[in-house]
Design a protein around this motif. Structure first.
Motif, mmCIF file in Angstrom:
data_model
loop_
_atom_site.group_PDB
_atom_site.id
_atom_site.type_symbol
_atom_site.label_atom_id
_atom_site.label_comp_id
_atom_site.label_asym_id
_atom_site.label_seq_id
_atom_site.Cartn_x
_atom_site.Cartn_y
_atom_site.Cartn_z
ATOM 1 N N SER A 128 -6.796 6.009 -4.810
ATOM 2 C CA SER A 128 -7.788 6.915 -4.241
ATOM 3 C C SER A 128 -7.076 8.199 -3.865
ATOM 4 C CB SER A 128 -8.442 6.293 -3.004
ATOM 5 O OG SER A 128 -9.291 7.219 -2.356
ATOM 6 N N ALA A 129 -7.620 9.338 -4.281
ATOM 7 C CA ALA A 129 -6.963 10.610 -4.012
ATOM 8 C C ALA A 129 -7.987 11.676 -3.697
ATOM 9 C CB ALA A 129 -6.120 11.037 -5.212
ATOM 10 N N PHE A 130 -7.639 12.543 -2.745
ATOM 11 C CA PHE A 130 -8.435 13.728 -2.479
ATOM 12 C C PHE A 130 -7.870 14.866 -3.311
ATOM 13 C CE2 PHE A 130 -9.941 11.554 1.321
ATOM 14 C CZ PHE A 130 -11.255 11.988 1.362
ATOM 15 N N GLY A 131 -8.760 15.544 -4.062
ATOM 16 C CA GLY A 131 -8.299 16.650 -4.877
ATOM 17 C C GLY A 131 -9.433 17.262 -5.652
ATOM 18 N N GLN A 168 -4.316 16.481 -2.782
ATOM 19 C CA GLN A 168 -3.899 16.570 -1.398
ATOM 20 C C GLN A 168 -3.233 15.277 -0.927
ATOM 21 O OE1 GLN A 168 -3.661 19.747 -0.448
ATOM 22 N NE2 GLN A 168 -4.751 19.375 1.456
ATOM 23 N N THR A 169 -4.022 14.193 -0.891
ATOM 24 C CA THR A 169 -3.507 12.936 -0.346
ATOM 25 C C THR A 169 -3.855 11.790 -1.283
ATOM 26 O OG1 THR A 169 -5.510 12.585 0.930
ATOM 27 C CG2 THR A 169 -3.706 13.720 2.041
ATOM 28 N N ASN A 224 -11.626 10.820 -5.121
ATOM 29 C CA ASN A 224 -11.763 10.192 -6.425
ATOM 30 C C ASN A 224 -11.103 8.814 -6.370
ATOM 31 O OD1 ASN A 224 -12.304 9.847 -9.131
ATOM 32 N ND2 ASN A 224 -10.574 11.074 -9.842
ATOM 33 N N ILE A 225 -11.699 7.824 -7.047
ATOM 34 C CA ILE A 225 -11.214 6.444 -6.951
ATOM 35 C C ILE A 225 -11.196 5.817 -8.338
ATOM 36 C CG2 ILE A 225 -11.618 4.151 -5.966
ATOM 37 C CD1 ILE A 225 -13.219 5.536 -3.735
ATOM 38 N N ALA A 226 -10.108 5.108 -8.640
ATOM 39 C CA ALA A 226 -10.048 4.235 -9.814
ATOM 40 C C ALA A 226 -9.572 2.870 -9.346
ATOM 41 C CB ALA A 226 -9.106 4.804 -10.870
ATOM 42 N N GLU A 227 -10.092 1.826 -9.966
ATOM 43 C CA GLU A 227 -9.698 0.466 -9.593
ATOM 44 C C GLU A 227 -9.901 -0.461 -10.779
ATOM 45 O OE1 GLU A 227 -13.363 0.598 -10.180
ATOM 46 O OE2 GLU A 227 -12.934 1.642 -8.305
ATOM 47 N N LEU A 251 0.837 -1.192 0.000
ATOM 48 C CA LEU A 251 0.000 0.000 0.000
ATOM 49 C C LEU A 251 0.875 1.246 0.000
ATOM 50 C CD1 LEU A 251 -2.876 1.248 0.254
ATOM 51 C CD2 LEU A 251 -2.487 1.302 2.713
ATOM 52 N N VAL A 252 0.600 2.144 -0.936
ATOM 53 C CA VAL A 252 1.321 3.405 -1.039
ATOM 54 C C VAL A 252 0.538 4.487 -0.317
ATOM 55 C CG1 VAL A 252 2.203 5.167 -2.605
ATOM 56 C CG2 VAL A 252 2.339 2.750 -3.239
ATOM 57 N N LYS A 253 1.212 5.223 0.602
ATOM 58 C CA LYS A 253 0.597 6.352 1.291
ATOM 59 C C LYS A 253 1.374 7.614 0.912
ATOM 60 C CE LYS A 253 1.216 4.800 5.465
ATOM 61 N NZ LYS A 253 1.115 4.746 6.938
ATOM 62 N N ALA A 254 0.669 8.598 0.366
ATOM 63 C CA ALA A 254 1.341 9.816 -0.064
ATOM 64 C C ALA A 254 0.473 11.019 0.244
ATOM 65 C CB ALA A 254 1.652 9.759 -1.553
ATOM 66 N N LYS A 255 1.113 12.152 0.512
ATOM 67 C CA LYS A 255 0.400 13.419 0.725
ATOM 68 C C LYS A 255 1.142 14.525 -0.031
ATOM 69 C CE LYS A 255 2.343 13.269 5.408
ATOM 70 N NZ LYS A 255 2.051 13.406 6.846
#
Length: 1021
Positions: A343-346, A407-408, A377-380, A313-317
């Motif tokens: 999944s990203a907030f933006g 953002q994250t 927003n989510i892509a899978e 799992l990648v965690k980035a901000k």
């Protein structure tokens, strides 16, 4: 219980505000008092879809649905091979001789197939046809049974051949239809393989008229031959005992032999008698629509559980702006049979996933409506091969076309679905795409209006066998066309079916319709009085432009249906709802179908509400006070269904102000708790709905409320003279209402039990908080409601006991708690829902980081000691019964006389008289005063002898006579008991003109019993 929303290492920041200057400012830190869970090595529910984020608030109360309680869905099917919707337990429900029976995947498997002796042959000329469209040719019509058969055949096989055939480019398809009305035929089966010949086998038949049809496509003129053989099925149909569907602790049993995984079944029933979208004998989906809706309301999320950080799992901000040419890239390993996600907030960003071969597998774009909001927003995509997957974040519309803000980010592989339970229980793993009630079971009922009628015909059995609490119907009719998926004709027949379903103890929830016009009503089934009709909104509660609402439809009596009922997220055309993708392929096994897809419509809003109703039903069954608790599903009736419906409607919140910028074609008005023609009672709130029935406000358990001043006792423990408890009790509670959805709550709710006194409630906004509080231009507006929890309106509408408007942030009300309603000699306990709703914060709207800190004060004062229970006015009947003797020979006639001597004329001016005749004796209805008879379960007969009025008393008119004949068989010698007689008040007085008297007993026995002896058979005289 409270959950920390995000761990310290995650520091999620979602709000950026650029009011007035047009420049990007720094994001404010997220401050959430109680929210969603964080677990599983770095993935947080904050990065799941918004449905999960909102449902988490109800899950935190302990309500996720139950594996031994199901939700039904009449739709295109349910693909139980998808891990979110399966596995299937192997049970198929099917009609057999007018009853609903449970069998396996193919109900003919356990019986032998024997030719009935009937065959059918037809030949002729077909063609020519065109590739662009088909021309139909009716080959032949026939009846089942035929003129030479006494009984209908069970199944048939058929073959259609033609010359020149497919090798020469000719293509015919074979279809079997059944006539359902004078002008309508319905498809039963189709053979369309593009090969030669076309064949059907084991097509199940019923009584009626059928026809074979050839559909002509790319073909020249040809000669065709049809051959059909009819078969009987011999032997007993192998069935399952409904009592065996669940084990002792309520876990659904796996009854499918062989290839099913060792996991708790999710889909526990499959009903497919229409074969409209699929002819599969196991849960499949010929359109994908039904699986998508099933996933929204009850998906487990097992196919979308991210692996922990230690496993990829990648965690980035990044907290950055992406301009022309910019993109962010994240790589990770994923195994075949799992999946990959990002999944990203933006805002104004596009997400994409590439497979190991560089092929783009999924793309998702989000452009926020609200400049204050960073949306998630989510892509899978499923991982078909093992390798390195790449996830991208770039500006929406292509990295050269726009500017985006991010953002994250969370990205990485999914867990194998066989190694996780998803969100089914507290000990599971947080998933990206779970449904509202992830532990609820599913029952797929393939097709639309005809399946709804089938469910109505067997509503009691579906409720009893499958413990069904609610059924979703994401289909309907607008301008003559159905929404969601094409279907059959719906009208008053469907409306009547909805009522029968509700009478069977199942709550119908239906899509309002996709009309795209400002003024329109709802179609069937949503228009039915008993159903919850659901309008669609976007993520910030604005009504979708396509959603039906407005003018009410006319009912079958010429009146107007009051619809819609509520709103729920169904998405916009450019902001759709992500849920499971179902298929109808025959070769894929369990887990091979595990993708997701986006759709928008009231079809998506309805299952959101249906899932919410399921959570409320669980809370009502497990934790509600006795007066409003739901019984076992098999014991639930329409009155229980109305009480369940009322909770969902009463805890919804109006959005005329809070979502004003987001309403598309239809803007609701503020109705102070009433029904608006576009949004009904408002936006559904899962957390407030479960709190209303499970959260005692004098001893609260909900994480939404903090006790600031503890109550000395509950209202039920008060005593007006102080001997048994305090004369008055009070408590002060604190809670938070907000606009930062889905994390914030729109309403605070709970219940109060009280008797014989006065309940006072007040609510006050003591302060505003949040990153946007400085934008607020005035006092927050909150409204306060007290609803009668036990007595909803005629069709489940909320019954308001008291209400108060708080435009300046403060409001109060008082309720007289029925001190003159008595039960068992003392004041009857009454149950009320108390709901505080956020209506408006001037200057800001939904999506802004603004919370209102609310104090709620409750007090109860016991009633005065001199209140006495009202006098009960009983019927007090007196009378006698007599007959010709005590010993009779077989077949001899006995004259019985029943006399009424007196009854209480204050209660009624007349009584209806009846008597009980023992089993074996027959009543001669041609003589005496007999007006009718009724057979009783114990074999006895009730003989109705007409009315006796007060004017008849003291005369021969007060005596009623009938003749009974003794049984005459050699085995009928014995003793038989007649009576007692019964008097029932005709139009009894209700004593509503004063509080000192009330109606008592309206039916009483009199005259006692007498026993007669029958000796020997008939003497012939």
């Amino acid at each position: 219980m409270n959950f920390e929303y995000l761990s310290d290492d995650y520091d999620l920041e979602r709000r950026t505000f650029v009011k007035g200057i047009g420049a990007t400012a720094g994001a404010a830190a997220l401050g959430l008092s109680a929210g969603t869970g964080a677990a599983h090595g770095g993935f947080h529910a904050g990065h799941a879809n918004f449905r999960v984020q909102e449902a988490q608030k109800a899950w935190a109360r302990g309500y996720r649905g139950r594996a031994d309680r199901s939700i039904g869905i009449t739709d295109s099917g349910v693909d139980a091979r998808h891990p979110d919707l399966g596995p299937w337990n192997g049970v198929r429900a099917t009609p057999e001789d007018g009853e609903l029976v449970l069998t396996g995947p193919a109900k003919s498997d356990s019986r032998s197939k024997v030719e009935s002796g009937r065959t059918l042959e037809a030949s002729g000329t077909a063609g020519p046809g065109t590739f662009a469209g088909s021309d139909e040719l009716v080959i032949t019509e026939f009846d089942v049974p035929g003129s030479e058969q006494d009984d209908p055949a069970d199944v048939l096989d058929a073959t259609l051949s033609w010359e020149p055939n497919a090798e020469n480019g000719n293509d015919l398809e074979l279809r079997l239809d059944r006539r359902v009305s004078e002008d309508e035929w319905r498809e039963v089966d189709t053979a369309a393989t593009a090969g030669h010949p076309e064949t059907m086998s084991d097509v199940e038949l019923g009584t009626g008229r059928y026809r074979f049809v050839a559909e002509q496509f790319k073909n020249v003129t040809c000669q065709y031959t049809l051959e059909a053989t009819f078969f009987d099925l011999q032997g007993e149909l192998e069935t399952f005992d409904p009592d065996g569907l669940f084990d002792a602790d309520g876990t659904p049993q796996q009854l499918l032999p062989g290839d099913a995984p060792a996991a708790t079944p999710k889909t526990i029933g499959w009903f497919n008698e229409s074969n409209r979208y699929t002819d599969a004998d196991r849960p499949r989906d010929g359109d994908g629509h039904g699986s998508h809706c099933s996933s929204i309301m009850a998906g487990s999320g097992r196919a979308s559980v991210p692996k922990p950080a230690s496993e990829g799992l990648v965690k980035a901000k990044p907290r950055t702006v992406l301009t022309a040419g910019d993109f962010l890239e994240y790589e990770f390993e994923a195994e075949a049979g799992t999946g990959a996600f990002i999944s990203a907030f933006g805002d104004a960003i596009e997400l994409a996933i590439e497979g190991p071969d560089g092929r783009t597998l999924d793309v998702s774009t989000v452009v926020s409506e609200d400049a204050s909001t960073f949306d998630n927003n989510i892509a899978e995509a499923p991982a078909r091969t093992t390798g390195t997957y790449t996830a991208y974040v770039r500006p929406a519309g292509g990295q050269l076309a726009s500017t985006g803000r991010v953002q994250t980010v969370r990205a990485g592989p999914f867990e194998p679905h066989t190694e996780t339970a998803g969100d089914r229980d507290d000990g599971g793993d947080p998933a990206v795409h779970s449904g509202i009630a992830p532990d609820a079971a599913l029952v797929g009922i393939e097709s639309l209006s005809d399946a709804t009628v089938s469910l109505a015909n067997f509503a009691g059995e579906f409720s009893d066998y499958f413990n069904m609490r609610a059924v979703n119907m994401s289909w309907g009719y607008v301008g003559g066309l159905p929404l969601g998926s094409l279907g059959g004709i719906a009208g008053f027949g469907t409306v009547e079916a909805i009522k029968q379903i509700a009478e069977g103890g199942i709550l119908p929830v239906a899509a309002a319709g996709n009309s795209y016009t400002p003024a329109n009503g709802n179609g069937a089934p949503a228009v039915a009085d008993e159903a919850i009709s659901v309008v669609s909104t976007g993520p910030l509660d604005g009504i979708s432009s396509y959603s039906s609402g407005g003018l009410g439809a006319l009912d079958e009596d010429g009146g107007t249906y009051l619809k819609p009922d509520v709103t729920a997220p169904g998405g916009y055309d450019n902001n759709e709802i992500n849920a499971a993708l179902g298929e109808d392929t025959g070769d894929a096994g369990y887990g091979d179908v595990r993708d997701y897809v986006v759709k928008a419509g009231t079809s998506m809003a309805s299952p959101y509400t249906c899932g919410t109703s399921t959570l409320v039903a669980q809370a009502m069954e497990e934790d509600a006070p006795e007066a409003i608790a739901l019984p076992e599903p098999s014991e639930t009736d329409i009155e229980d269904v109305k009480r369940l419906k009322q909770v969902v409607l009463a805890t919804a919140t109006e959005t005329a102000f809070t979502a004003a910028p987001y309403h598309r074609a239809k803007a609701p008005t503020y109705d102070f708790g009433g029904r608006d023609p576009y949004e009904g009672y408002g936006r559904v709130n899962p957390d407030a709905a479960v709190d209303a029935v499970s959260n005692d406000l004098f001893a609260p358990t909900s994480p939404a409320l903090e006790v600031e001043d503890v109550a000395e006792a509950t209202p039920l423990e008060t005593d007006d003279d102080g001997d048994g408890g305090p004369e008055a009790v009070s408590t002060t509670l604190g809670g938070t209402l907000g606009l930062d959805v889905p994390q914030d709550s729109r309403a605070l709710a709970g219940y109060v039990e009280a008797k014989g006194g006065t309940l006072e409630v007040s609510a006050e906004v003591r302060s505003l908080s949040g990153g946007n509080q400085g934008l607020a231009k005035g006092d927050a507006h909150i409204d306060l409601f007290v609803y009668d929890a036990e007595s909803p309106g005629p069709n489940g509408e909320p019954t308001v006991a008291a209400s108060a408007m708080g435009m300046d942030g403060s409001t109060s009300l008082s309720v007289d708690v029925g001190s003159r309603e008595f039960e068992g000699g003392e004041a009857r306990t009454k149950t009320y829902y108390v709901v505080a709703k956020l209506v408006n914060v001037p200057g800001v709207v939904t999506g802004y980081d603004v919370q209102a800190q609310v104090d709620m004060d409750l007090s109860f004062e016991a009633a005065a000691v001199d209140v006495e229970p009202p006098e009960e006015i009983d019927l007090n009947v007196a009378g006698s019964r007599a007959d010709d003797g005590s010993v009779f020979t077989g077949g001899q006639t006995d004259l019985v006389r029943v006399s009424v001597e007196e009854f209480n004329d204050e209660l009624a001016g007349a009584v209806e008289v009846s008597d009980r005749v023992p089993a074996g004796w027959s009543v001669d209805e041609e003589y005496g005063d007999v007006e009718g008879t009724t057979d009783n379960d114990d074999g006895s007969t009730t003989v109705v002898l007409g009315e006796v009025s007060t004017d008849d008393l003291g005369s021969d008119a007060a005596t009623r006579r009938y003749f009974a004949q003794a049984p005459e068989g050699t085995d009928d010698t014995g003793r038989y008991t007649f009576g007692p007689a019964t008097a029932t008040a005709v139009e009894p007085t209700d004593f509503s003109d004063g509080p000192d008297r009330e109606r008592g007993s309206t039916e009483e026995n009199f005259g006692g019993t007498d026993t007669n002896t029958v000796v020997g058979p008939s003497t012939g005289t």
